[in-house]
Write a protein that holds these residues in place. Sequence first.
Motif, PDB file in Angstrom:
ATOM      1  N   PRO A  26       0.813  -1.226   0.000  1.00  0.00           N
ATOM      2  CA  PRO A  26       0.000   0.000   0.000  1.00  0.00           C
ATOM      3  C   PRO A  26       0.842   1.270   0.000  1.00  0.00           C
ATOM      4  N   LYS A  27       1.979   1.253   0.685  1.00  0.00           N
ATOM      5  CA  LYS A  27       2.822   2.452   0.716  1.00  0.00           C
ATOM      6  C   LYS A  27       3.349   2.789  -0.672  1.00  0.00           C
ATOM      7  N   VAL A  28       3.727   1.769  -1.430  1.00  0.00           N
ATOM      8  CA  VAL A  28       4.213   2.005  -2.790  1.00  0.00           C
ATOM      9  C   VAL A  28       3.096   2.570  -3.658  1.00  0.00           C
ATOM     10  N   GLN A  29       1.896   2.015  -3.523  1.00  0.00           N
ATOM     11  CA  GLN A  29       0.768   2.522  -4.298  1.00  0.00           C
ATOM     12  C   GLN A  29       0.425   3.958  -3.911  1.00  0.00           C
ATOM     13  N   ILE A  30       0.540   4.273  -2.626  1.00  0.00           N
ATOM     14  CA  ILE A  30       0.284   5.648  -2.181  1.00  0.00           C
ATOM     15  C   ILE A  30       1.300   6.602  -2.801  1.00  0.00           C
ATOM     16  N   GLU A  31       2.571   6.195  -2.815  1.00  0.00           N
ATOM     17  CA  GLU A  31       3.606   7.038  -3.418  1.00  0.00           C
ATOM     18  C   GLU A  31       3.369   7.201  -4.914  1.00  0.00           C
ATOM     19  N   GLN A  32       2.934   6.132  -5.571  1.00  0.00           N
ATOM     20  CA  GLN A  32       2.639   6.237  -7.001  1.00  0.00           C
ATOM     21  C   GLN A  32       1.500   7.221  -7.245  1.00  0.00           C
ATOM     22  N   ALA A  33       0.447   7.123  -6.442  1.00  0.00           N
ATOM     23  CA  ALA A  33      -0.680   8.045  -6.601  1.00  0.00           C
ATOM     24  C   ALA A  33      -0.256   9.482  -6.316  1.00  0.00           C
ATOM     25  N   ALA A  34       0.578   9.679  -5.290  1.00  0.00           N
ATOM     26  CA  ALA A  34       1.040  11.030  -4.960  1.00  0.00           C
ATOM     27  C   ALA A  34       1.903  11.595  -6.082  1.00  0.00           C
ATOM     28  N   ASN A  35       2.801  10.774  -6.629  1.00  0.00           N
ATOM     29  CA  ASN A  35       3.648  11.244  -7.732  1.00  0.00           C
ATOM     30  C   ASN A  35       2.817  11.564  -8.971  1.00  0.00           C
ATOM     31  N   ALA A  36       1.786  10.743  -9.228  1.00  0.00           N
ATOM     32  CA  ALA A  36       0.922  11.009 -10.381  1.00  0.00           C
ATOM     33  C   ALA A  36       0.172  12.327 -10.199  1.00  0.00           C
ATOM     34  N   ALA A  37      -0.309  12.584  -8.968  1.00  0.00           N
ATOM     35  CA  ALA A  37      -1.014  13.843  -8.707  1.00  0.00           C
ATOM     36  C   ALA A  37      -0.076  15.039  -8.869  1.00  0.00           C
TER      37      ALA A  37
END
Length: 279
Positions: A26-37
């Motif tokens: 989940p932490k990796v997915q959160i970072e991916q979503a944050a970077n995409a935003a």
Amino acid sequence: MANPFSKGWKYLMQSFDSAIDENADPKVQIEQAANAAKEQHNAITRQAAEIIGQKKQLEIKLNRLRETQADQQAKTKTALQMADKAAAEGDSAKAQEFNNTAEALASQLVATEQQLADLTTQYGAAEQAAKQAEEEQRRSEARLEEQLAEVNRLRAQVDQANMQEMSAQAMDTIGQFNADDSVPTLDGVRDKIERRYATALGQQELAESTATGAEGVMAEIEAGQAGADVAATSKLAEIRAAMEKEAATAGELTPGTESGGAQGVEAGQSDASAKPEHD
């Protein structure tokens, strides 16, 4: 008809994506979503900057055309004034030359004014687009702030979930530890001590009961013996009184009589000693 290979490939890719989503950190997915935003916001910001830059560029061109327009107008006026002056002086050739110059400047002025009109229209559209771009950039910035706040909240939630999972695993591990059979337990030791203590109390109570019974028996025996002694003493006193009475009545006793009397006394003592045993 759909290609089965293409359909199967799409199915495998979708299944693979689903497996990745289920097993992803989940932490990796959160970072991916944050970077995409952040990347989306940066793209909107760059686009807005380009639109605003186009407006600024048109504004610079407009200012330059306005300066050119003013200069051409001034030169045209000067040429007309010079033509009028030459005509007044009677120099028609020079007047014609200034008139031709004024006409050329007027033609340039018309072209400049046309460019200025077109550029003004473009600038109006660019200015409207720049306002919209600025508004979109502000909305994107606010949206990014909300997304980053959500990212921080999700990070904290993931950390809390990880801690909860670690606590649950630790509790499961603790529950797997069994007592060592080779080491006595506290409950077993306590039962053993209580059993020994209760046995000792029982032995003490039994000993006290036995001692009390023996003392009672001895007291009864001693009481019976005392009663027998009293009876024997009374009997002896009775025999002595009878003997004294016989002696007083008969007078002096003969030796044979004394011997018989002695035997009678011994027989009386024997009867007295045997009587308590009979009782």
